[in-house]
Design a protein around this motif. Sequence first.
Motif, short mmCIF file in Angstrom:
data_model
loop_
_atom_site.label_atom_id
_atom_site.label_comp_id
_atom_site.label_asym_id
_atom_site.label_seq_id
_atom_site.Cartn_x
_atom_site.Cartn_y
_atom_site.Cartn_z
N SER A 95 -9.14 7.65 -2.97
CA SER A 95 -8.29 6.50 -3.26
C SER A 95 -8.56 5.36 -2.29
O SER A 95 -8.60 4.19 -2.68
CB SER A 95 -6.81 6.90 -3.20
OG SER A 95 -6.48 7.76 -4.27
N LEU A 96 -8.73 5.68 -1.01
CA LEU A 96 -9.07 4.64 -0.04
C LEU A 96 -10.37 3.94 -0.41
O LEU A 96 -10.48 2.71 -0.34
CB LEU A 96 -9.20 5.26 1.36
CG LEU A 96 -7.92 5.75 2.02
CD1 LEU A 96 -8.26 6.61 3.23
CD2 LEU A 96 -7.03 4.58 2.41
N SER A 107 0.80 -1.23 0.00
CA SER A 107 0.00 0.00 0.00
C SER A 107 0.83 1.27 0.00
O SER A 107 0.25 2.37 -0.08
CB SER A 107 -0.94 0.01 1.21
OG SER A 107 -0.21 0.04 2.42
N GLY A 108 2.16 1.17 0.07
CA GLY A 108 2.96 2.38 0.13
C GLY A 108 2.52 3.26 1.28
O GLY A 108 2.32 2.77 2.41
N ASP A 109 2.34 4.55 1.03
CA ASP A 109 1.89 5.46 2.08
C ASP A 109 0.43 5.86 1.90
O ASP A 109 -0.01 6.94 2.34
CB ASP A 109 2.77 6.72 2.12
CG ASP A 109 4.14 6.44 2.73
OD1 ASP A 109 4.42 5.26 3.04
OD2 ASP A 109 4.92 7.39 2.87
N LEU A 110 -0.35 4.99 1.26
CA LEU A 110 -1.80 5.20 1.19
C LEU A 110 -2.46 4.77 2.50
O LEU A 110 -3.20 5.55 3.12
CB LEU A 110 -2.39 4.41 0.02
CG LEU A 110 -3.93 4.36 -0.05
CD1 LEU A 110 -4.51 5.76 -0.27
CD2 LEU A 110 -4.40 3.39 -1.12
N LEU A 111 -2.20 3.55 2.93
CA LEU A 111 -2.88 2.97 4.09
C LEU A 111 -1.85 2.34 5.02
O LEU A 111 -1.00 1.57 4.58
CB LEU A 111 -3.88 1.90 3.63
CG LEU A 111 -4.64 1.15 4.73
CD1 LEU A 111 -5.59 2.09 5.47
CD2 LEU A 111 -5.40 -0.04 4.14
N PHE A 112 -1.97 2.66 6.33
CA PHE A 112 -1.14 2.07 7.37
C PHE A 112 -2.05 1.36 8.38
O PHE A 112 -3.27 1.54 8.37
CB PHE A 112 -0.36 3.14 8.13
CG PHE A 112 0.53 3.99 7.27
CD1 PHE A 112 1.61 3.46 6.60
CD2 PHE A 112 0.29 5.35 7.14
CE1 PHE A 112 2.44 4.24 5.81
CE2 PHE A 112 1.11 6.16 6.38
CZ PHE A 112 2.20 5.59 5.71
N SER A 131 -3.86 4.15 10.39
CA SER A 131 -3.73 5.51 9.89
C SER A 131 -3.62 5.50 8.37
O SER A 131 -3.78 4.45 7.72
CB SER A 131 -2.50 6.18 10.52
OG SER A 131 -2.49 7.57 10.24
N ILE A 132 -3.33 6.67 7.80
CA ILE A 132 -3.11 6.81 6.37
C ILE A 132 -1.97 7.80 6.15
O ILE A 132 -1.46 8.40 7.10
CB ILE A 132 -4.37 7.28 5.62
CG1 ILE A 132 -4.84 8.65 6.13
CG2 ILE A 132 -5.48 6.24 5.73
CD1 ILE A 132 -5.99 9.25 5.31
N GLY A 133 -1.59 8.01 4.89
CA GLY A 133 -0.48 8.90 4.58
C GLY A 133 -0.83 10.36 4.77
O GLY A 133 -1.98 10.78 4.62
N ARG A 134 0.19 11.14 5.07
CA ARG A 134 0.00 12.57 5.24
C ARG A 134 -0.30 13.22 3.89
O ARG A 134 0.10 12.72 2.84
CB ARG A 134 1.23 13.21 5.89
CG ARG A 134 2.49 13.08 5.07
CD ARG A 134 3.73 13.51 5.84
NE ARG A 134 3.73 14.94 6.11
CZ ARG A 134 4.68 15.55 6.85
NH1 ARG A 134 5.67 14.84 7.37
NH2 ARG A 134 4.63 16.86 7.04
#
Length: 235
Positions: free
Chosen positions: A184-185, A159-164, A167-170
Amino acid sequence: MFVAGFPAGAWGTNCYLVAPAAGEECVIVDPGHEAAAGVEELIREHRLKPVAVLLTHGHIDHVASVVPVCGAQGVPAWIHPADRYMLADPEKALGRSLGQQLMGSITVGEPDDVRELADGSVLELAGMHLTVDHAPGHTEGSVTFRTPASAEVPPVLFSGDLLFAGSIGRTDLPGGDSGAIMRSLARVCLPLDDATVVLSGHGSQTTIGRERATNPYLRQAGGAPDAPAFPRRGM
């Protein structure tokens, strides 16, 4: 499917080596700051043969080692065209003041062979099929890579920095867009099976089912009550 990974460098960015099995061809996902030595170690340990580097986006914490890794292995790098400029000019993607603080003595540039990703395309690499989903919001050219489901193993989303996990990316850096990341989510993550394993750019492994139930941003993307306003994970 075989996945080996480690958090690289000053920003702890997860770098993954992905193969059908140990001892076979592999792809390298997001070789970030000081990742080259760790990549070499995993290649030797698991007898892997890299065929490509895949980049979820162009921020320096995900691409800082792309030139040495591609050069040492003689492989191309794949990136979305909207983020390609960051390979040669990462400070522009961070804003000049932040970029000058973070870059230090890091030398960047394009590898000899750069190929561009397209939304919905399927990469056939190392005996695997990886679907590319354009997922702007953290950056304009952010993408995810996902494997198909099978009877033996659950699907995996890089997911790269889309989804953690949690949390999600800044979205406060140049090219970030809070509305775009929520779309995008909804488009990329919510349709996935709950069993999908999420391997993100930072932090621990999770699943779509866990995030659907507990992640306030993913819940908001699906129409649940409002999430906090300022996600701050990733660079």
